[in-house]
Design a protein around this motif. Structure first.
Motif, mmCIF file in Angstrom:
data_model
loop_
_atom_site.group_PDB
_atom_site.id
_atom_site.type_symbol
_atom_site.label_atom_id
_atom_site.label_comp_id
_atom_site.label_asym_id
_atom_site.label_seq_id
_atom_site.Cartn_x
_atom_site.Cartn_y
_atom_site.Cartn_z
ATOM 1 N N PHE A 5 0.858 -1.189 0.000
ATOM 2 C CA PHE A 5 0.000 0.000 0.000
ATOM 3 C C PHE A 5 0.892 1.235 0.000
ATOM 4 C CE2 PHE A 5 -3.296 2.934 0.717
ATOM 5 C CZ PHE A 5 -4.522 2.285 0.581
ATOM 6 N N ILE A 6 0.737 2.070 -1.043
ATOM 7 C CA ILE A 6 1.524 3.284 -1.191
ATOM 8 C C ILE A 6 0.599 4.489 -1.087
ATOM 9 C CG2 ILE A 6 3.076 4.599 -2.684
ATOM 10 C CD1 ILE A 6 3.845 1.972 -4.047
ATOM 11 N N GLY A 7 0.862 5.340 -0.079
ATOM 12 C CA GLY A 7 0.057 6.535 0.127
ATOM 13 C C GLY A 7 -0.804 6.409 1.358
ATOM 14 N N LEU A 8 -0.358 6.998 2.471
ATOM 15 C CA LEU A 8 -1.032 6.833 3.761
ATOM 16 C C LEU A 8 -1.644 8.140 4.251
ATOM 17 C CD1 LEU A 8 1.663 4.584 5.514
ATOM 18 C CD2 LEU A 8 -0.364 3.863 4.218
ATOM 19 N N GLY A 9 -2.156 8.938 3.329
ATOM 20 C CA GLY A 9 -2.769 10.210 3.680
ATOM 21 C C GLY A 9 -4.162 10.053 4.248
ATOM 22 N N ARG A 21 -6.337 -3.920 10.132
ATOM 23 C CA ARG A 21 -7.236 -4.248 11.253
ATOM 24 C C ARG A 21 -7.915 -5.596 11.061
ATOM 25 N NH1 ARG A 21 -9.818 0.039 10.768
ATOM 26 N NH2 ARG A 21 -11.701 -0.643 9.672
ATOM 27 N N ASN A 22 -8.144 -5.954 9.804
ATOM 28 C CA ASN A 22 -8.830 -7.214 9.514
ATOM 29 C C ASN A 22 -7.878 -8.359 9.183
ATOM 30 O OD1 ASN A 22 -11.955 -6.818 9.449
ATOM 31 N ND2 ASN A 22 -11.107 -4.941 8.562
ATOM 32 N N GLY A 23 -6.619 -8.211 9.551
ATOM 33 C CA GLY A 23 -5.688 -9.335 9.532
ATOM 34 C C GLY A 23 -4.988 -9.612 8.218
ATOM 35 N N HIS A 24 -5.046 -8.680 7.257
ATOM 36 C CA HIS A 24 -4.346 -8.894 5.995
ATOM 37 C C HIS A 24 -2.848 -8.641 6.154
ATOM 38 C CE1 HIS A 24 -7.784 -9.516 3.276
ATOM 39 N NE2 HIS A 24 -8.442 -8.710 4.103
ATOM 40 N N ASP A 25 -2.080 -9.242 5.267
ATOM 41 C CA ASP A 25 -0.628 -9.089 5.229
ATOM 42 C C ASP A 25 -0.322 -7.828 4.428
ATOM 43 O OD1 ASP A 25 2.100 -9.212 4.578
ATOM 44 O OD2 ASP A 25 2.110 -11.384 4.424
ATOM 45 N N VAL A 26 0.051 -6.744 5.117
ATOM 46 C CA VAL A 26 0.190 -5.438 4.472
ATOM 47 C C VAL A 26 1.588 -4.874 4.698
ATOM 48 C CG1 VAL A 26 -0.719 -3.084 4.333
ATOM 49 C CG2 VAL A 26 -2.271 -4.986 4.866
ATOM 50 N N THR A 27 2.190 -4.396 3.609
ATOM 51 C CA THR A 27 3.446 -3.656 3.654
ATOM 52 C C THR A 27 3.181 -2.275 3.078
ATOM 53 O OG1 THR A 27 4.702 -5.701 3.323
ATOM 54 C CG2 THR A 27 5.873 -3.641 2.971
ATOM 55 N N VAL A 28 3.691 -1.229 3.729
ATOM 56 C CA VAL A 28 3.318 0.135 3.359
ATOM 57 C C VAL A 28 4.525 0.944 2.911
ATOM 58 C CG1 VAL A 28 1.338 0.128 4.928
ATOM 59 C CG2 VAL A 28 3.553 1.006 5.729
ATOM 60 N N ARG A 29 4.213 2.038 2.200
ATOM 61 C CA ARG A 29 5.228 2.976 1.733
ATOM 62 C C ARG A 29 4.616 4.372 1.706
ATOM 63 N NH1 ARG A 29 10.340 4.821 0.879
ATOM 64 N NH2 ARG A 29 10.502 6.045 -1.029
ATOM 65 N N ASP A 30 5.302 5.359 2.276
ATOM 66 C CA ASP A 30 4.890 6.751 2.222
ATOM 67 C C ASP A 30 6.129 7.603 2.483
ATOM 68 O OD1 ASP A 30 1.997 8.354 2.427
ATOM 69 O OD2 ASP A 30 3.652 9.439 3.389
ATOM 70 N N LEU A 31 6.145 8.818 1.943
ATOM 71 C CA LEU A 31 7.278 9.711 2.175
ATOM 72 C C LEU A 31 7.280 10.287 3.589
ATOM 73 C CD1 LEU A 31 7.433 11.644 -1.225
ATOM 74 C CD2 LEU A 31 8.735 9.629 -0.492
ATOM 75 N N ASP A 32 6.144 10.204 4.272
ATOM 76 C CA ASP A 32 6.028 10.692 5.649
ATOM 77 C C ASP A 32 6.361 9.547 6.606
ATOM 78 O OD1 ASP A 32 5.091 11.456 8.221
ATOM 79 O OD2 ASP A 32 3.670 12.861 7.331
ATOM 80 N N GLY A 43 0.630 -3.118 12.834
ATOM 81 C CA GLY A 43 0.848 -4.476 12.343
ATOM 82 C C GLY A 43 1.369 -4.601 10.937
ATOM 83 N N ALA A 44 1.588 -3.474 10.249
ATOM 84 C CA ALA A 44 2.123 -3.527 8.882
ATOM 85 C C ALA A 44 3.644 -3.625 8.909
ATOM 86 C CB ALA A 44 1.694 -2.288 8.110
ATOM 87 N N ARG A 45 4.215 -3.928 7.743
ATOM 88 C CA ARG A 45 5.645 -3.808 7.525
ATOM 89 C C ARG A 45 5.882 -2.616 6.617
ATOM 90 N NH1 ARG A 45 4.774 -9.317 7.264
ATOM 91 N NH2 ARG A 45 4.544 -9.245 5.000
ATOM 92 N N SER A 46 7.146 -2.209 6.436
ATOM 93 C CA SER A 46 7.453 -1.086 5.553
ATOM 94 C C SER A 46 8.425 -1.527 4.471
ATOM 95 C CB SER A 46 8.048 0.082 6.350
ATOM 96 O OG SER A 46 9.304 -0.275 6.912
ATOM 97 N N ALA A 47 8.412 -0.801 3.361
ATOM 98 C CA ALA A 47 9.318 -1.079 2.245
ATOM 99 C C ALA A 47 9.994 0.216 1.834
ATOM 100 C CB ALA A 47 8.550 -1.671 1.070
#
Length: 318
Positions: A5-9, A21-32, A43-47
């Motif tokens: 998931f890219i963009g956490l605004g 929140r619903n238990g999915h395997d999520v990796t995130v990316r944002d400039l902030d 519970g997410a990871r980052s890339a």
């Protein structure tokens, strides 16, 4: 399914939050970095790059404020295209241009990956609870693959047709919402100027043929005075500008939308691009000296619908 998931605004942070929140395997990316840290705490990871996300994930979702940013994320250095291929899906949840999502989608599909334009509608408060509506433009097989993700992030999911169709419908609905906002602002200001009780005026509109989703949400934060709907004037101008481009390509001579573009350009010149969009009413308040506020209204909207599993909406057929 591994999700990037890219963009956490304002919108993306809430949509990704529903997945986490619903238990999915999520990796995130944002400039902030703070937004990334908050998602990781949940519970997410980052890339470290879009390319890394595409390498590690089955589906990569982008939710970004402007088509030029999406283009950079997709086709720029260390972008999604560098790691795209068979078995990968790019899911564009930004409000974007039909022609641009088709252009980028064609590049994605050429690698063997799939592409979906997948904007949302219904306000940030509904994105926060997983009750927002979602449009999805893609082939039917891809739609069925991503439907479990869409029904986690949203309540009502509509397959709109081919890639690009969802983006057309999204800017169409945002055009209607903007027209509603301007007319609600005018109606409330006239009510104030005519000596009406604004609490009574709000209820009269709400129970009448004049009501709308915009009145029942944005009129409340207008009357509160906060004008906080987590959406800004520059984003309104972008959206109605995209709608104008769709109309121009189709050869449709519009009258209302060019006027609305002028109104919001004036609002931005007066109050700034990042002013909350409901504060377009300030143009009328400044012109009349009226204060269009009342007690008893919330400072921000909160979705009181309980979170439930979403479902596909099917349009009526003759």
């Amino acid at each position: 399914m591994r999700i990037g998931f890219i963009g956490l605004g304002n919108v993306g942070g809430k949509l990704s939050g529903s997945l986490i929140r619903n238990g999915h395997d999520v990796t995130v990316r944002d400039l902030d970095a703070e937004l990334v840290a908050s998602a990781v705490e949940k519970g997410a990871r980052s890339a470290d790059s879009p390319r890394t996300l595409m390498e590690q994930c089955d589906v990569v979702i982008t939710c970004l404020p402007h088509p030029t940013i999406s283009a950079q994320v997709v086709e720029g250095k260390d972008g999604l295209l560098e790691a795209a291929g068979p078995g990968k899906i790019w899911l564009e949840m930004s409000t974007t241009d039909e022609a641009e999502v088709k252009r980028l989608g064609a590049k994605m599909i050429a690698t063997g990956a799939a592409a979906v334009d997948c904007p949302v509608s219904g306000g940030c408060h509904r994105a926060d609870t997983g009750n927002i509506s979602i449009f999805a433009g893609c082939d039917r097989a891809t739609f069925e693959t991503v439907l479990p993700l869409l029904t986690t992030m949203g309540r009502r999911v509509l397959h709109t047709g081919d890639l690009g169709s969802a983006s057309v419908l999204k800017v169409l609905t945002n055009y209607l919402a903007t027209a509603n906002l301007i007319t609600c602002a005018e109606a409330l200001t006239v009510a104030k100027g005519a000596g009406m009780d604004l609490n009574v005026a709000y209820e009269a509109i709400k129970i009448s043929s004049g009501t709308s989703f915009v009145h029942e949400t944005e009129s409340q934060v207008i009357l509160n005075g906060s004008r906080d709907i987590s959406f800004t004037m520059d984003l309104v101008l972008k959206d109605i500008g995209l709608f104008q481009e769709v109309a121009d390509r189709a050869g449709i001579p519009l009258e209302m939308n060019p006027l609305m573009i002028r109104i919001f350009k004036d609002g931005i010149a007066r109050y700034g691009a990042r002013e909350f969009s409901p504060n377009i009413i300030r143009r009328l308040e400044d012109a009349t000296g009226l204060d269009v506020t009342a007690s008893g209204f919330p400072a921000e909207m909160v979705d009181d619908e309980p979170e439930e599993q979403g479902y596909e909406v099917t349009p009526p057929r003759g």
